[in-house]
Write a protein that holds these residues in place. Structure first.
Motif, PDB file in Angstrom:
ATOM      1  N   ALA B  12       0.826  -1.207   0.000  1.00 39.56           N
ATOM      2  CA  ALA B  12       0.000   0.000   0.000  1.00 39.56           C
ATOM      3  C   ALA B  12       0.858   1.254   0.000  1.00 39.56           C
ATOM      4  CB  ALA B  12      -0.915   0.003   1.219  1.00 39.56           C
ATOM      5  N   LEU B  13       2.038   1.145   0.619  1.00 39.50           N
ATOM      6  CA  LEU B  13       2.929   2.301   0.637  1.00 39.50           C
ATOM      7  C   LEU B  13       3.781   2.370  -0.628  1.00 39.50           C
ATOM      8  CD1 LEU B  13       4.159   2.125   4.323  1.00 39.50           C
ATOM      9  CD2 LEU B  13       2.632   3.824   3.315  1.00 39.50           C
ATOM     10  N   LEU B  14       4.269   1.161  -1.020  1.00 38.52           N
ATOM     11  CA  LEU B  14       5.235   1.137  -2.122  1.00 38.52           C
ATOM     12  C   LEU B  14       4.577   1.374  -3.471  1.00 38.52           C
ATOM     13  CD1 LEU B  14       7.778  -1.641  -1.178  1.00 38.52           C
ATOM     14  CD2 LEU B  14       7.998   0.842  -1.103  1.00 38.52           C
ATOM     15  N   LEU B  15       3.371   0.845  -3.635  1.00 38.85           N
ATOM     16  CA  LEU B  15       2.737   0.907  -4.938  1.00 38.85           C
ATOM     17  C   LEU B  15       2.572   2.334  -5.458  1.00 38.85           C
ATOM     18  CD1 LEU B  15       2.272  -1.867  -6.076  1.00 38.85           C
ATOM     19  CD2 LEU B  15      -0.192  -1.444  -5.955  1.00 38.85           C
ATOM     20  N   PRO B  16       2.011   3.243  -4.665  1.00 39.80           N
ATOM     21  CA  PRO B  16       1.875   4.616  -5.180  1.00 39.80           C
ATOM     22  C   PRO B  16       3.223   5.234  -5.512  1.00 39.80           C
ATOM     23  CG  PRO B  16       0.634   4.331  -3.155  1.00 39.80           C
ATOM     24  CD  PRO B  16       1.452   3.101  -3.326  1.00 39.80           C
ATOM     25  N   VAL B  17       4.186   4.996  -4.639  1.00 39.31           N
ATOM     26  CA  VAL B  17       5.511   5.565  -4.888  1.00 39.31           C
ATOM     27  C   VAL B  17       6.072   5.010  -6.198  1.00 39.31           C
ATOM     28  CG1 VAL B  17       7.861   5.758  -4.023  1.00 39.31           C
ATOM     29  CG2 VAL B  17       5.932   5.852  -2.440  1.00 39.31           C
ATOM     30  N   ALA B  18       5.928   3.681  -6.368  1.00 38.26           N
ATOM     31  CA  ALA B  18       6.425   3.044  -7.582  1.00 38.26           C
ATOM     32  C   ALA B  18       5.718   3.611  -8.807  1.00 38.26           C
ATOM     33  CB  ALA B  18       6.209   1.537  -7.493  1.00 38.26           C
ATOM     34  N   CYS B  19       4.401   3.743  -8.715  1.00 39.56           N
ATOM     35  CA  CYS B  19       3.624   4.295  -9.825  1.00 39.56           C
ATOM     36  C   CYS B  19       4.137   5.673 -10.179  1.00 39.56           C
ATOM     37  CB  CYS B  19       2.151   4.422  -9.449  1.00 39.56           C
ATOM     38  SG  CYS B  19       1.266   2.892  -9.629  1.00 39.56           S
ATOM     39  N   PHE B  20       4.289   6.475  -9.139  1.00 39.49           N
ATOM     40  CA  PHE B  20       4.710   7.848  -9.340  1.00 39.49           C
ATOM     41  C   PHE B  20       6.067   7.889 -10.053  1.00 39.49           C
ATOM     42  CE2 PHE B  20       6.581  11.841  -7.715  1.00 39.49           C
ATOM     43  CZ  PHE B  20       5.646  12.705  -8.231  1.00 39.49           C
ATOM     44  N   LEU B  21       7.005   7.101  -9.514  1.00 44.57           N
ATOM     45  CA  LEU B  21       8.342   7.090 -10.106  1.00 44.57           C
ATOM     46  C   LEU B  21       8.276   6.608 -11.552  1.00 44.57           C
ATOM     47  CD1 LEU B  21      10.590   5.814  -7.191  1.00 44.57           C
ATOM     48  CD2 LEU B  21      10.398   8.112  -8.162  1.00 44.57           C
TER      49      LEU B  21
END
Ligand SMILES: Nc1ncnc2c1ncn2[C@@H]1O[C@H](COP(=O)(O)OP(=O)(O)OP(=O)(O)O)[C@@H](O)[C@H]1O
Ligand SMILES: [Mg+2]
Lengths: 266, 280
Positions: B12-21
Motif C-alpha cells: 500500500a505504501l510502495l505501490l503509489p511511490v512506484a507508480c509515481f516514479l
C-alpha cells in the motif's frame, strides 16, 4: 450600568410593574428533549433587582432552564414574561430578547478574534466602527479581567486561560447592557480572588437589574444573598430567601441536599 | 505479528511511490519546460503524426488551461450550491431531513461519473444544444463533485462547537451575522480543504467529459464557454489510443506526469490546510 434605560422601561410598564414586583416571571414551564422530560412545571419569578441563586444537583435542568429563558430552546410549554411582556411575542423577535436578557453559558466560548473584538462582538456594526475603548474597559473591569489583559487587548482571545475566557464571556454580555443577567456557573473555574471580585461586581450590577446565577457552590449562594431556588430533577423543590433557605429549610429534600448533597425527589 | 502486518501494509505504501516514479521515468523523454508552457514545436511531431495542422506547434499548455478552466467552472457552480446545502442542513433541516440528505449525498457519490456524463450528453448537448463545450463539461463536473463538496461542507459546519453557536445566538446575533461572523471564521479552513479535494477530483475526472466537453486537438483557448476545449485527462486517453508511435506515448506519459503534479498540488494543499486546522 445604564440606569436611565432601566428606569425608562419601568416607566413604560409603570402600572404593571407596580402590580407585579417581579421583573421576570416563569409560569409552568415544561420542556421535553428527545422524548425525555427535562423540566416539569417550573414556576418562579425574579424581583426587579437583586441576585437569585439557582442551585441543584448536576443534571437538574438548570442550564436547560436558562436556555428556555432566552428561547435557545424553543419547544418549551408555559409562559415566560420579562418586564410584563411575553417572551414569545417579544418586540423584535428572539434576537432582541437575547440582547435584553444576557446569558453567559456554562462553558465559555470565545470567538476567533482579539480580546477587544470579543468584548464588542454583540454590538451593532455601527457601534463596532466607533471607538469603544471606554466601554471595553468598563466591561472588562466589571468582569474582573481588566488588570490581566489591559496591555494585550489585541491578542487572540483563545490565548486566554479558561477562567479568563469565562470572564471575557461575562464582559461580552455586559457590553450589550442587558436588563436581565443569567449566569451559568460564572465562577466555576476561578480562583478565590477573582471569585470575590466577580461577586462584588454582581452585587453592584444587581442594584438595578435582576440576576439569576446558577451555582454549585452553596457558600456562594449564601454570600450572594437574595432568594435561593432549589431545583432537582427538573422540578423546583423550594424557593426561599438565602438565610431562611440555609438555616431553616422546609422540605425534606432540601435538608438532605444541604446535608449530604444528594437529592432523591421521585 | 507486527512484521507480518507491516509486510501486508508495504504494498500500500510502495505501490503509489512506484507508480509515481514509473510515470516520471516514462514521462522524462518528452517532459520539458517547452512542453508545458510550450507554444513552440516541442510536441509538434505528435501533431504532425496525425496530419493535423492545427495541433502542430503547441505543447500541453492548452490542455492544462482547458483542464483548469473546466475545474474552475465546476467549482464556481458547485461551491455556492454545496454551501447552501450545508447551511440548510445545519439551520433548517429536521433530524429526519438531515438523515435523508446525508443518505442522498452518499448515494450520489456512489454513482459512476460516466453516468453523469451520459445524462449531460442527453440533457445539455442533445436537448439544450450546447454542443461539445466547456460549459457542458463544467456543469457535468460540477454535478460530479457536488456530493463530495456538500458533505465536506456539512462536516466542516458540524465540527463547529455547539457552544460557539449558542454564544453567538445568546448575544442576539441574527442568523446571517452568526453565519458570517462566527461560523465562517471558525469553519473556513475545513471548507477550503473540501474545496481543494473537490478540485483535485474535478481535475482527475475523465469519463464524463470525454464525449461532452473535449476534443483531441484544434483548440488553443476556447473562444466562448460554448466552444470545445482540450484537457489533460482526455488528452492522455486520445494519445494512448494511438499506441503505435513511441513519441506519442512519451507525450501521453508527460501529460500524465503534469496531471499528477496538478492533482498532487491540490491534494497536498488540502492536507496542509487540514494539518493547520487540527493544530489550531
Ligand atoms: N439536547 C438534549 N437532548 C436530550 N437531553 C438533554 C439535552 N440537553 C440536556 N439534556 C438532559 O437534560 C438534563 C438537564 O441538563 P442540564 O444541562 O440542564 O443540567 P444542569 O442542571 O445544568 O447540570 P450541570 O449542573 O451539570 O450543568 C440532563 O439530564 C441532560 O442529560
Ligand atoms: Mg449546567
Amino acid at each position: 450600568m445604564n440606569i436611565n434605560t432601566n428606569t425608562h422601561i419601568k416607566e413604560e410598564k409603570g402600572v404593571e410593574s407596580c402590580a407585579l414586583p417581579s421583573y421576570v416571571r416563569l409560569e409552568n414551564i415544561s420542556l421535553t428533549l428527545s422524548e425525555k422530560s427535562i423540566l416539569k412545571d417550573v414556576s418562579f419569578s425574579l424581583p426587579a433587582t437583586g441576585i437569585s441563586s439557582l442551585i441543584g444537583p448536576s443534571g437538574a435542568g438548570k442550564s436547560s432552564l436558562l436556555r428556555c429563558l432566552t428561547n435557545l430552546y424553543d419547544n418549551w410549554q408555559g409562559t415566560i414574561s420579562v418586564a410584563g411582556i411575553n417572551t414569545r411575542s417579544w418586540h423584535g423577535g428572539d434576537d432582541a430578547l437575547r440582547r435584553h436578557v444576557g446569558l453567559i453559558a456554562q462553558k465559555p466560548a470565545v470567538f476567533p478574534a482579539s480580546i477587544y473584538d470579543n468584548v464588542i462582538f454583540g454590538l451593532s456594526r455601527k457601534e463596532r466602527k466607533q471607538n469603544q475603548s471606554s466601554r471595553v474597559e468598563r466591561c472588562l473591569t466589571q468582569a474582573a479581567l481588566w488588570d490581566e489583559v489591559q496591555d494585550r487587548l489585541h491578542d487572540p482571545a483563545n490565548t486566554l486561560s479558561v477562567g479568563q475566557q469565562q470572564r471575557l464571556c461575562l464582559a461580552r454580555a455586559l457590553a450589550l447592557e442587558p436588563k436581565v443577567l443569567l449566569l451559568d456557573e460564572p465562577t466555576a473555574s476561578l480562583d478565590p480572588r477573582s471569585k470575590q471580585l466577580i461577586e462584588a461586581s454582581l452585587h453592584d450590577l444587581a442594584k438595578d437589574m435582576p440576576i439569576l446565577c446558577v451555582t454549585h457552590d452553596l457558600e456562594q449562594a449564601q454570600r450572594l444573598q437574595g432568594q435561593v431556588i432549589f431545583m432537582c430533577d427538573g422540578k423546583v423543590i423550594e424557593i426561599a430567601a438565602a438565610n431562611d433557605f440555609f438555616e431553616h429549610p422546609e422540605r425534606l429534600e432540601t435538608r438532605e441536599f444541604l446535608r449530604w448533597s444528594v437529592c432523591d425527589c421521585d | 505479528m507486527k512484521v507480518f502486518l507491516s509486510l501486508l501494509a508495504l504494498p500500500a505504501l510502495l505501490l503509489p511511490v512506484a507508480c509515481f516514479l514509473y510515470i516520471i521515468v516514462q514521462a522524462f523523454p518528452a517532459l520539458d519546460w517547452e512542453l508545458i508552457v510550450g507554444s513552440s514545436a516541442s510536441s509538434g511531431a505528435a501533431g504532425n503524426l496525425f496530419g493535423d495542422a492545427a495541433n502542430a506547434g503547441h505543447g500541453l499548455w492548452s490542455q492544462i488551461s482547458g483542464s483548469l478552466l473546466m475545474m474552475l467552472l465546476a467549482c464556481l457552480l458547485a461551491a455556492p450550491i454545496a454551501l447552501s446545502i450545508a447551511l440548510f442542513h445545519a439551520l433548517w433541516a429536521s433530524p429526519r431531513q438531515q438523515r435523508m440528505l446525508i443518505t442522498l449525498l452518499q448515494v450520489l457519490q456512489g454513482i459512476p461519473p460516466i453516468v453523469y456524463g451520459l445524462c449531460g450528453l442527453v440533457l445539455l448537448i442533445h436537448l439544450l444544444h450546447w454542443g461539445i463545450s466547456l460549459a457542458a463539461g463544467g456543469v457535468i463536473l460540477a454535478v460530479v463533485i457536488l456530493p463530495l463538496l456538500s458533505s465536506n461542507a456539512i462536516h466542516a459546519l458540524q465540527r463547529i462547537p455547539i457552544e460557539q453557536t449558542e454564544s453567538a445566538k445568546a448575544l442576539g446575533l441574527s442568523v446571517g451575522a452568526m453565519i458570517t461572523r462566527v461560523w465562517f471564521p471558525v469553519a473556513w479552513s475545513g471548507m477550503l480543504t473540501g474545496l481543494l479535494l473537490a478540485m483535485a477530483r474535478a481535475l482527475s475526472e475523465t469519463a464524463p467529459i470525454l464525449f461532452t466537453a473535449t476534443v483531441f486537438s484544434g483548440v488553443l483557448w476556447p473562444d466562448s464557454i460554448f466552444s470545445p476545449v482540450t484537457s489533460l485527462q482526455t488528452h492522455i486517453f486520445y494519445l494512448a489510443q494511438e499506441g503505435s508511435n513511441a513519441h506519442v506515448i512519451d507525450v501521453a506519459w508527460a501529460s500524465a506526469a503534469v496531471l499528477l503534479g496538478l492533482v498532487i498540488c491540490f491534494s497536498l494543499s488540502a492536507r496542509l490546510l487540514r494539518r493547520y486546522e487540527e493544530s489550531s
